[in-house]
Write a protein that holds these residues in place. Structure first.
Motif, PDB file in Angstrom:
ATOM      1  N   GLY A  38       0.830  -1.202   0.000  1.00  0.00           N
ATOM      2  CA  GLY A  38       0.000   0.000   0.000  1.00  0.00           C
ATOM      3  C   GLY A  38       0.859   1.243   0.000  1.00  0.00           C
ATOM      4  O   GLY A  38       2.036   1.219  -0.353  1.00  0.00           O
ATOM      5  N   LEU A  39       0.271   2.369   0.434  1.00  0.00           N
ATOM      6  CA  LEU A  39       1.015   3.631   0.473  1.00  0.00           C
ATOM      7  C   LEU A  39       1.935   3.679   1.682  1.00  0.00           C
ATOM      8  O   LEU A  39       1.591   3.184   2.748  1.00  0.00           O
ATOM      9  CB  LEU A  39       0.030   4.793   0.532  1.00  0.00           C
ATOM     10  CG  LEU A  39      -0.882   4.984  -0.675  1.00  0.00           C
ATOM     11  CD1 LEU A  39      -1.847   6.134  -0.424  1.00  0.00           C
ATOM     12  CD2 LEU A  39      -0.077   5.232  -1.926  1.00  0.00           C
ATOM     13  N   SER A  40       3.105   4.296   1.504  1.00  0.00           N
ATOM     14  CA  SER A  40       4.015   4.491   2.627  1.00  0.00           C
ATOM     15  C   SER A  40       4.662   5.863   2.496  1.00  0.00           C
ATOM     16  O   SER A  40       4.874   6.373   1.387  1.00  0.00           O
ATOM     17  CB  SER A  40       5.077   3.397   2.692  1.00  0.00           C
ATOM     18  OG  SER A  40       5.929   3.484   1.578  1.00  0.00           O
ATOM     19  N   ALA A  41       4.963   6.466   3.630  1.00  0.00           N
ATOM     20  CA  ALA A  41       5.547   7.802   3.650  1.00  0.00           C
ATOM     21  C   ALA A  41       7.067   7.694   3.563  1.00  0.00           C
ATOM     22  O   ALA A  41       7.692   6.818   4.152  1.00  0.00           O
ATOM     23  CB  ALA A  41       5.154   8.515   4.933  1.00  0.00           C
ATOM     24  N   VAL A  42       7.667   8.606   2.763  1.00  0.00           N
ATOM     25  CA  VAL A  42       9.121   8.664   2.642  1.00  0.00           C
ATOM     26  C   VAL A  42       9.548  10.117   2.852  1.00  0.00           C
ATOM     27  O   VAL A  42       8.739  11.025   2.754  1.00  0.00           O
ATOM     28  CB  VAL A  42       9.610   8.168   1.256  1.00  0.00           C
ATOM     29  CG1 VAL A  42       9.335   6.686   1.105  1.00  0.00           C
ATOM     30  CG2 VAL A  42       8.964   8.932   0.133  1.00  0.00           C
ATOM     31  N   ASN A  43      10.821  10.314   3.154  1.00  0.00           N
ATOM     32  CA  ASN A  43      11.381  11.660   3.413  1.00  0.00           C
ATOM     33  C   ASN A  43      10.578  12.390   4.489  1.00  0.00           C
ATOM     34  O   ASN A  43      10.155  13.524   4.314  1.00  0.00           O
ATOM     35  CB  ASN A  43      11.434  12.486   2.128  1.00  0.00           C
ATOM     36  CG  ASN A  43      12.323  11.862   1.087  1.00  0.00           C
ATOM     37  OD1 ASN A  43      13.288  11.177   1.413  1.00  0.00           O
ATOM     38  ND2 ASN A  43      11.974  12.050  -0.172  1.00  0.00           N
ATOM     39  N   VAL A  44      10.370  11.732   5.620  1.00  0.00           N
ATOM     40  CA  VAL A  44       9.589  12.320   6.700  1.00  0.00           C
ATOM     41  C   VAL A  44      10.490  13.284   7.478  1.00  0.00           C
ATOM     42  O   VAL A  44      11.527  12.900   7.998  1.00  0.00           O
ATOM     43  CB  VAL A  44       9.043  11.216   7.641  1.00  0.00           C
ATOM     44  CG1 VAL A  44       8.238  11.817   8.762  1.00  0.00           C
ATOM     45  CG2 VAL A  44       8.220  10.207   6.858  1.00  0.00           C
ATOM     46  N   THR A  45      10.080  14.569   7.533  1.00  0.00           N
ATOM     47  CA  THR A  45      10.824  15.589   8.282  1.00  0.00           C
ATOM     48  C   THR A  45       9.891  16.342   9.197  1.00  0.00           C
ATOM     49  O   THR A  45       8.703  16.510   8.900  1.00  0.00           O
ATOM     50  CB  THR A  45      11.497  16.587   7.310  1.00  0.00           C
ATOM     51  OG1 THR A  45      10.496  17.160   6.484  1.00  0.00           O
ATOM     52  CG2 THR A  45      12.548  15.921   6.456  1.00  0.00           C
TER      53      THR A  45
END
Length: 149
Positions: free
Chosen positions: A140-147
């Motif tokens: 499914g969807l996943s978050a990347v570059n979390v700041t």
């Protein structure tokens, strides 16, 4: 006088059999008469009117709209993300430091999006406001570059 070999029951069965044969022949003749084989091309032609309905009458010559082949789309158009869709904001609703994953609740859609520790750019805690971008993963969807904001 000798008795007949045919009994009443045999005669009735024979009558039923002959009646069935006759009905079968009649049905075959009706099917043959109503079949579409041998019809002309004009009889088999179907047309589409200006509302998109299928009719048997040909369209009026003055009402025809010219459509170019480039305007016809056979497949769904490709999704082109808008600039505001690329970077999203949200709040970390759950984070498990032992297992190294968590979920971000999106600010606009209130949807939970998975993220992994490898995609973090800082030391995360629950209820942190973050910005991130989304990519599709096998699950499914996943978050990347979390700041952190």
């Amino acid at each position: 006088m000798a008795r007949s070999n045919e009994t009443f029951n045999k005669k009735e069965k024979e009558k039923k059999r002959l009646k069935k044969q006759q009905e079968k022949k009649e049905k075959a003749e009706v099917r043959k008469e109503n079949s579409s084989k041998g019809k002309s091309l004009e009889d088999m032609m179907a047309y589409i009117d200006e509302n998109g309905n299928i009719t048997s009458t040909p369209p009026v010559a003055g009402r025809q709209n010219k459509i170019s082949a480039e305007d016809i789309q056979i497949a769904t158009p490709k999704y082109v993300p808008e600039p505001d869709d690329l970077i999203k904001t949200g709040v970390i609703s759950f984070f498990n430091t032992a297992k190294g994953y968590g979920f971000i609740r999106d600010a606009k859609t209130q949807e939970n999006i998975f993220f992994h520790v490898n995609n973090l750019n800082y030391q995360a805690n629950e209820k942190d406001k973050v910005s991130y971008s989304v990519e599709k993963s096998p699950k499914g969807l996943s978050a990347v570059n979390v700041t952190k904001i």
